[in-house]
Design a protein around this motif. Sequence first.
Motif, PDB file in Angstrom:
ATOM      1  N   ASP A 124      59.020 -19.814-144.217  1.00  0.00           N
ATOM      2  CA  ASP A 124      60.288 -19.778-143.461  1.00  0.00           C
ATOM      3  C   ASP A 124      60.720 -21.167-142.978  1.00  0.00           C
ATOM      4  O   ASP A 124      61.664 -21.294-142.187  1.00  0.00           O
ATOM      5  N   PHE A 125      60.059 -22.206-143.465  1.00  0.00           N
ATOM      6  CA  PHE A 125      60.301 -23.580-142.997  1.00  0.00           C
ATOM      7  C   PHE A 125      61.773 -23.981-143.144  1.00  0.00           C
ATOM      8  O   PHE A 125      62.424 -24.392-142.186  1.00  0.00           O
ATOM      9  N   LEU A 126      62.318 -23.830-144.348  1.00  0.00           N
ATOM     10  CA  LEU A 126      63.716 -24.236-144.561  1.00  0.00           C
ATOM     11  C   LEU A 126      64.689 -23.262-143.920  1.00  0.00           C
ATOM     12  O   LEU A 126      65.774 -23.653-143.488  1.00  0.00           O
ATOM     13  N   GLU A 127      64.304 -21.996-143.843  1.00  0.00           N
ATOM     14  CA  GLU A 127      65.145 -20.992-143.179  1.00  0.00           C
ATOM     15  C   GLU A 127      65.370 -21.392-141.716  1.00  0.00           C
ATOM     16  O   GLU A 127      66.481 -21.308-141.198  1.00  0.00           O
ATOM     17  N   VAL A 128      64.297 -21.856-141.057  1.00  0.00           N
ATOM     18  CA  VAL A 128      64.410 -22.287-139.654  1.00  0.00           C
ATOM     19  C   VAL A 128      65.330 -23.501-139.548  1.00  0.00           C
ATOM     20  O   VAL A 128      66.234 -23.548-138.710  1.00  0.00           O
ATOM     21  N   HIS A 129      65.122 -24.503-140.423  1.00  0.00           N
ATOM     22  CA  HIS A 129      65.986 -25.693-140.376  1.00  0.00           C
ATOM     23  C   HIS A 129      67.441 -25.314-140.628  1.00  0.00           C
ATOM     24  O   HIS A 129      68.349 -25.831-139.969  1.00  0.00           O
TER      25      HIS A 129
END
Length: 276
Positions: free
Chosen positions: A102-107
């Motif tokens: 979910d790293f890019l989803e959060v950004h």
Amino acid sequence: MHNRKISVIISTYNAEAWLEKVLWGYHTQTFRDFELVIADDGSGPATEALLHRMQKEVFYPIVHVWQEDDGFQKSRILNKAIAQCSAGYIVMSDGDCIPRNDFLEVHDRRKEKGYFLSGGYFMLPMSISEAISREDIETGRCFDIKWLREHGLKSSFKNNKLTAGGFKAALLNTLTPTGATWNGHNASGWKEDIVAVNGFDERMQYGGQDRELGERLTNYGIRGKQVRYSAICVHLDHARGYKTPESIAKNQAIRQHTRGSKNVWTPYGMQKEEQP
């Protein structure tokens, strides 16, 4: 070929084993509208061969930006990579940081005009760094505290980074005493803001060039927003042969000047001139 919503810049130098794990990490992302721009500070042919092979195996496009090896010149290659980004929003991380799915989803979810996002990393010891397999990344096991403990991870408050979800993560982001700085291993911002302050100061070698960019962004009126308990990546262990007292001292002097003078522009950045 449409322009992607996010460009992810990953810096690397002759570290194919770690970079491959990172590339698999981006292959697990729930947010898929991105390109990966590799900022390669002079790696040999093995890195190019890895990227060529991986481009056939991952769903996202890989752009390889390379420069001749001239010692530690990360600021210079990052500026070249920024220029190559096709998206209006840039996430920066390193070739030794595996992103949670979910790293890019959060950004993407937390990005906001007038702000940059400041994330952290979760440091792993060498034994676990080496043990992580492609399958451990694809299943997300390497972010699971129970799995990490079984592989020798010690107890620490920092483990909250991996276990905090939703409300607890938001609370810890608010309460953390750590300032919202631009951290090269996990930060994001608008390309137009980064270009407006002329990118990284290329006089700076190891230590703090990312923070100095953040300080100029702050001087420019862009505020940092903390996401260290939400945007998660695990950091693989490695030696730091390029860390010298001289480079640290030089960089501290540059940062002190940036803060004191409230500078927004560096003449040693993407464009080599005084502010237009």
